[in-house]
Enzyme design. Sequence first.
Site, PDB file in Angstrom:
ATOM      1  CB  THR A  14       2.423   8.988   0.025  1.00 32.84           C
ATOM      2  OG1 THR A  14       2.521   8.399  -1.362  1.00 32.84           O
ATOM      3  CG2 THR A  14       1.851  10.162  -0.323  1.00 32.84           C
ATOM      4  CE  LYS A 107      -7.792   3.856  -3.459  1.00 33.55           C
ATOM      5  NZ  LYS A 107      -7.288   4.642  -2.485  1.00 33.55           N
ATOM      6  CB  VAL A 134     -14.714   5.648   0.757  1.00 37.21           C
ATOM      7  CG1 VAL A 134     -15.938   6.341   0.029  1.00 37.21           C
ATOM      8  CG2 VAL A 134     -14.435   3.962   1.508  1.00 37.21           C
ATOM      9  N   GLY A 136     -10.160   9.728   0.926  1.00 41.24           N
ATOM     10  CA  GLY A 136      -9.308  10.056   1.286  1.00 41.24           C
ATOM     11  C   GLY A 136      -9.791  10.588   3.328  1.00 41.24           C
ATOM     12  N   GLY A 189       2.236  14.315 -10.066  1.00 42.30           N
ATOM     13  CA  GLY A 189       2.069  13.316  -9.137  1.00 42.30           C
ATOM     14  C   GLY A 189       0.665  13.167  -8.610  1.00 42.30           C
ATOM     15  CE  LYS A 207     -11.255   5.976  -4.138  1.00 42.98           C
ATOM     16  NZ  LYS A 207     -10.412   7.001  -4.837  1.00 42.98           N
ATOM     17  N   GLY A 304      -3.615  12.225  -1.208  1.00 44.03           N
ATOM     18  CA  GLY A 304      -2.300  12.785  -0.133  1.00 44.03           C
ATOM     19  C   GLY A 304      -2.125  12.448   1.182  1.00 44.03           C
TER      20      GLY A 304
HETATM   21  N1  LIG Z   1      -2.084   8.154  -1.278  1.00 45.46           N
HETATM   22  C1  LIG Z   1      -2.681   7.961  -1.021  1.00 45.46           C
HETATM   23  O1  LIG Z   1      -2.891   9.971  -1.786  1.00 45.46           O
HETATM   24  C2  LIG Z   1      -4.276   7.153  -0.613  1.00 45.46           C
HETATM   25  C3  LIG Z   1      -5.595   8.334  -0.610  1.00 45.46           C
HETATM   26  C4  LIG Z   1      -6.228   6.940  -0.036  1.00 45.46           C
HETATM   27  C5  LIG Z   1      -5.211   5.692   0.786  1.00 45.46           C
HETATM   28  N2  LIG Z   1      -4.282   4.941   0.132  1.00 45.46           N
HETATM   29  C6  LIG Z   1      -4.258   3.387  -0.044  1.00 45.46           C
HETATM   30  O2  LIG Z   1      -3.446   3.892   1.190  1.00 45.46           O
HETATM   31  C7  LIG Z   1      -2.463   2.673   1.092  1.00 45.46           C
HETATM   32  C8  LIG Z   1      -0.773   2.744   0.738  1.00 45.46           C
HETATM   33  O3  LIG Z   1      -0.496   4.038  -0.346  1.00 45.46           O
HETATM   34  P1  LIG Z   1       0.587   4.901  -0.361  1.00 45.46           P
HETATM   35  O4  LIG Z   1       0.607   6.006  -1.382  1.00 45.46           O
HETATM   36  O5  LIG Z   1       1.342   5.346   0.495  1.00 45.46           O
HETATM   37  O6  LIG Z   1       1.360   3.463  -0.818  1.00 45.46           O
HETATM   38  P2  LIG Z   1       3.137   3.332  -1.314  1.00 45.46           P
HETATM   39  O7  LIG Z   1       3.423   5.021  -1.267  1.00 45.46           O
HETATM   40  O8  LIG Z   1       2.637   2.736  -2.857  1.00 45.46           O
HETATM   41  O9  LIG Z   1       3.959   2.865   0.204  1.00 45.46           O
HETATM   42  C9  LIG Z   1       3.576   1.352   0.222  1.00 45.46           C
HETATM   43  C10 LIG Z   1       3.767   1.031   1.247  1.00 45.46           C
HETATM   44  O10 LIG Z   1       3.626  -0.169   1.807  1.00 45.46           O
HETATM   45  C11 LIG Z   1       5.448  -0.723   1.740  1.00 45.46           C
HETATM   46  N3  LIG Z   1       5.468  -2.450   1.098  1.00 45.46           N
HETATM   47  C12 LIG Z   1       4.648  -2.572  -0.265  1.00 45.46           C
HETATM   48  N4  LIG Z   1       5.357  -3.750  -0.034  1.00 45.46           N
HETATM   49  C13 LIG Z   1       5.261  -4.737   1.331  1.00 45.46           C
HETATM   50  C14 LIG Z   1       5.477  -5.674   1.768  1.00 45.46           C
HETATM   51  N5  LIG Z   1       5.390  -6.905   0.838  1.00 45.46           N
HETATM   52  N6  LIG Z   1       5.432  -5.679   3.109  1.00 45.46           N
HETATM   53  C15 LIG Z   1       5.900  -4.856   4.218  1.00 45.46           C
HETATM   54  N7  LIG Z   1       6.105  -3.125   3.396  1.00 45.46           N
HETATM   55  C16 LIG Z   1       5.313  -3.415   2.574  1.00 45.46           C
HETATM   56  C17 LIG Z   1       6.470   0.064   0.737  1.00 45.46           C
HETATM   57  O11 LIG Z   1       8.211  -0.628   1.208  1.00 45.46           O
HETATM   58  P3  LIG Z   1       8.894   0.506   0.171  1.00 45.46           P
HETATM   59  O12 LIG Z   1       8.667   2.356   1.230  1.00 45.46           O
HETATM   60  O13 LIG Z   1       9.925  -0.319   1.564  1.00 45.46           O
HETATM   61  O14 LIG Z   1       9.311  -0.050  -0.484  1.00 45.46           O
HETATM   62  C18 LIG Z   1       6.430   1.788   1.326  1.00 45.46           C
HETATM   63  O15 LIG Z   1       6.366   2.086   1.731  1.00 45.46           O
HETATM   64  C19 LIG Z   1      -3.356   1.981  -0.644  1.00 45.46           C
HETATM   65  O16 LIG Z   1      -4.544   1.205  -0.309  1.00 45.46           O
HETATM   66  C20 LIG Z   1      -4.007   2.573  -1.332  1.00 45.46           C
HETATM   67  O17 LIG Z   1      -5.090   2.302  -2.092  1.00 45.46           O
HETATM   68  C21 LIG Z   1      -3.935   5.856  -0.738  1.00 45.46           C
END
Ligand SMILES: NC(=O)c1ccc[n+]([C@@H]2O[C@H](COP(=O)([O-])OP(=O)(O)OC[C@H]3O[C@@H](n4cnc5c(N)ncnc54)[C@H](OP(=O)(O)O)[C@@H]3O)[C@@H](O)[C@H]2O)c1
Length: 437
Positions: A14, A107, A134, A136, A189, A207, A304
Amino acid sequence: MAEALRVGIAGLGTVGASVARVLRDKAAELTRQCGREIVVTAVSARDRSRDRGIDLGGAQWFDDPIAMAEKADIDVFVELIGGNEGAARACVRAALDAGRHVVTANKALLAKHGVALAEIAEKKGVLLNYEAAVAGGIPVIKTMREALAGNSVNRVFGILNGTCNYILTRMEAEGLSFEECLKDAQRLGYAEADPTFDIEGNDTAHKLAILTSLAFGTEIAADDIYLEGISNISQADIRAAGELGYRIKLLGVAQRTETGIEQRVHPTMVPTASVIAQVHGVTNAVAIETDILGELLLSGPGAGGNATASAVVGDIADIAKSRPGFQHGPVFGRPAKELKPYKKAQMRSHAGGYFIRLTVHDRIGVFAAIAKRMADADISLESIVQHANGSNGVDQKTVILVTHETTEAAVRKAVDGMTKDGHLTDKPQVIRIERAD
Ligand SMILES: NC(=O)c1ccc[n+]([C@@H]2O[C@H](COP(=O)([O-])OP(=O)(O)OC[C@H]3O[C@@H](n4cnc5c(N)ncnc54)[C@H](OP(=O)(O)O)[C@@H]3O)[C@@H](O)[C@H]2O)c1
């Protein structure tokens, strides 16, 4: 023009995919702002064949993010994998060890290993930026680390989890149950299939732990946070709060007290007229109270792809603007080695007003017994309201007490006493009331 800044992105989910898209779509503007190009030269994720809807140009693919951290032709390593151990921790460490700047939104990783990672970054003279970790897209780290220099923070609190705020907002607006709102949040979602981490307050705690360190110059102490989630908030609580002029929010609160630093995450009553009570749905907000500035409230999208990418790209742009030899500021506002040990306040002495909802047998003497328990605990009451419990409440009624400022210990003593008296028919509900303007 200076040489291009080479960026490697580990994790293309994402957030990672949004970051890659923004860097490409806004390339010309970013070049103007930073005085150099920002180019994605390497990427890593698990599944190379997955269509992510983004053009990764000539970026080199790495199956292993640690190899990317060590070997890729990059100046900045962007970790967007997630998790506090495993690949995320190992690749961030490897990137710092290799003397590369790191940007992360993680975080969980910072709450557990932030200080150790900051020490490596500072030793290596590289940046470890984490604005997106923290709240977003809200620029709260930059505000605390840079804009509030010289201020002493007395209290920082906020709505740091969009899932919980969405659920509480809908429960209040539509009279729905917690379970119904959670299901909708999952369908839209906003909540994970396993929502425990969000609704039980752990995500807010991570956070908050980071904010506490920045606010008070202490080591991160994520395990020393009093934690209570929103899963036992009922319509009865929401309605009673409304009748009394309050709204229920899941807040993370860190404040300086005489006995140490208090860190707590729990459902909280805030006055309906306060600014923080107007923060609805998935929006996040952080309030910071300082000696020089007074109170500052930042609010905006806390999660997001785009909102989070905005913060990640801002962190990358800061690195693009920095120059070799430029003295980078410390990761948590002071050198990691100078962060003070965290001294935990005695939570049971937390002072404030309390809302207590009791379900009691409808019989003579109950009211007097409750009043006596409150008086014995030296608690003075702001209001006391009784409700008959409708059709199924033939011999039950609800009593709602709102206390003046008192302590957690006094409230526990009174409630334990009432439980022993045998008048309660259900577990008492105790919700803290937080001062907010
Ligand atoms: N989503 C949010 O709104 C949001 C907001 C603030 C902070 N965050 C933080 O941002 C970070 C990412 O979140 P996200 O929502 O983007 O997560 P996500 O959609 O689950 O994406 C995780 C990514 O990491 C890759 N991955 C997982 N294990 C791996 C490994 N061993 N080696 C290489 N790549 C690996 C996955 O690969 P594949 O695609 O190939 O499976 C995927 O592309 C997290 O720390 C989260 O806490 C997210």
